[in-house]
Design a protein around this motif. Structure first.
Motif, mmCIF file in Angstrom:
data_model
loop_
_atom_site.group_PDB
_atom_site.id
_atom_site.type_symbol
_atom_site.label_atom_id
_atom_site.label_comp_id
_atom_site.label_asym_id
_atom_site.label_seq_id
_atom_site.Cartn_x
_atom_site.Cartn_y
_atom_site.Cartn_z
ATOM 1 N N PHE A 48 41.262 45.319 60.491
ATOM 2 C CA PHE A 48 41.570 46.601 60.783
ATOM 3 C C PHE A 48 42.687 47.015 60.198
ATOM 4 O O PHE A 48 42.776 48.210 59.228
ATOM 5 N N LEU A 49 43.817 46.252 60.310
ATOM 6 C CA LEU A 49 45.182 46.488 59.640
ATOM 7 C C LEU A 49 44.963 46.168 58.203
ATOM 8 O O LEU A 49 45.909 47.140 57.319
ATOM 9 N N THR A 50 44.361 45.673 57.652
ATOM 10 C CA THR A 50 44.072 45.421 56.199
ATOM 11 C C THR A 50 43.100 46.528 55.760
ATOM 12 O O THR A 50 43.207 47.353 54.325
ATOM 13 N N ILE A 51 41.692 46.879 56.451
ATOM 14 C CA ILE A 51 41.108 47.912 55.575
ATOM 15 C C ILE A 51 41.435 49.292 55.859
ATOM 16 O O ILE A 51 41.196 50.005 54.742
ATOM 17 N N LEU A 52 41.877 49.613 57.012
ATOM 18 C CA LEU A 52 42.470 51.070 57.308
ATOM 19 C C LEU A 52 43.375 51.552 56.152
ATOM 20 O O LEU A 52 43.093 52.615 55.549
ATOM 21 N N PRO A 53 44.456 51.114 55.942
ATOM 22 C CA PRO A 53 45.377 51.613 54.659
ATOM 23 C C PRO A 53 44.522 51.800 53.336
ATOM 24 O O PRO A 53 44.691 52.606 52.813
ATOM 25 N N VAL A 55 41.298 52.111 52.970
ATOM 26 C CA VAL A 55 40.443 53.466 52.930
ATOM 27 C C VAL A 55 41.264 54.641 53.040
ATOM 28 O O VAL A 55 40.827 55.905 52.335
ATOM 29 N N ILE A 56 42.333 54.644 53.536
ATOM 30 C CA ILE A 56 43.132 55.959 53.511
ATOM 31 C C ILE A 56 43.645 56.160 52.016
ATOM 32 O O ILE A 56 43.658 57.495 51.569
ATOM 33 N N THR A 57 44.120 55.203 51.450
ATOM 34 C CA THR A 57 44.521 55.272 50.233
ATOM 35 C C THR A 57 43.316 55.715 49.036
ATOM 36 O O THR A 57 43.510 56.533 48.222
ATOM 37 N N LEU A 58 42.010 55.165 49.312
ATOM 38 C CA LEU A 58 41.095 55.403 48.331
ATOM 39 C C LEU A 58 40.588 57.107 48.523
ATOM 40 O O LEU A 58 40.373 57.874 47.933
ATOM 41 N N PHE A 59 40.517 57.335 50.022
ATOM 42 C CA PHE A 59 40.430 58.846 50.332
ATOM 43 C C PHE A 59 41.406 59.719 49.760
ATOM 44 O O PHE A 59 40.839 60.963 49.096
ATOM 45 N N ILE A 60 42.693 59.453 49.864
ATOM 46 C CA ILE A 60 43.658 60.495 49.139
ATOM 47 C C ILE A 60 43.377 60.390 47.593
ATOM 48 O O ILE A 60 43.434 61.396 46.972
ATOM 49 N N GLY A 61 43.133 59.132 47.131
ATOM 50 C CA GLY A 61 43.042 59.140 45.761
ATOM 51 C C GLY A 61 41.799 59.867 45.212
ATOM 52 O O GLY A 61 41.837 60.748 44.113
#
Length: 79
Positions: A48-53, A55-61
């Motif tokens: 969870f701690l690996t995938i969540l950042p 996902v957030i980074t890709l979404f912002i990108g």
């Protein structure tokens, strides 16, 4: 009857008691879990701690790319 006008000291004390209560609950929960369950929980938290950042980074990108494409497409149509 509870008063809503608490001093800062009372508020900090109440927050501290809440954190201590959460900590005690967490320790009791870990105490009742088996070793395989604890390992599985640790793996899930790590994923969870690996995938969540990511996902957030890709979404912002993707949002930034979409905004950039819209800005350049808008300038091309009007210019």
């Amino acid at each position: 009857m509870k008063t809503i006008n608490k001093s800062a000291k009372e508020t900090v004390k109440e927050v501290w008691q809440a954190f201590v209560g959460i900590g005690r609950h967490f320790v009791r929960t870990l105490d009742h879990m088996s070793w395989p369950a604890i390992i599985a929980m640790c793996i899930m938290v790590a994923l969870f701690l690996t995938i969540l950042p990511l996902v957030i980074t890709l979404f912002i990108g993707v949002l930034i790319a979409k905004l950039a494409i819209n800005v350049f497409a808008d300038k091309k149509q009007h210019g």
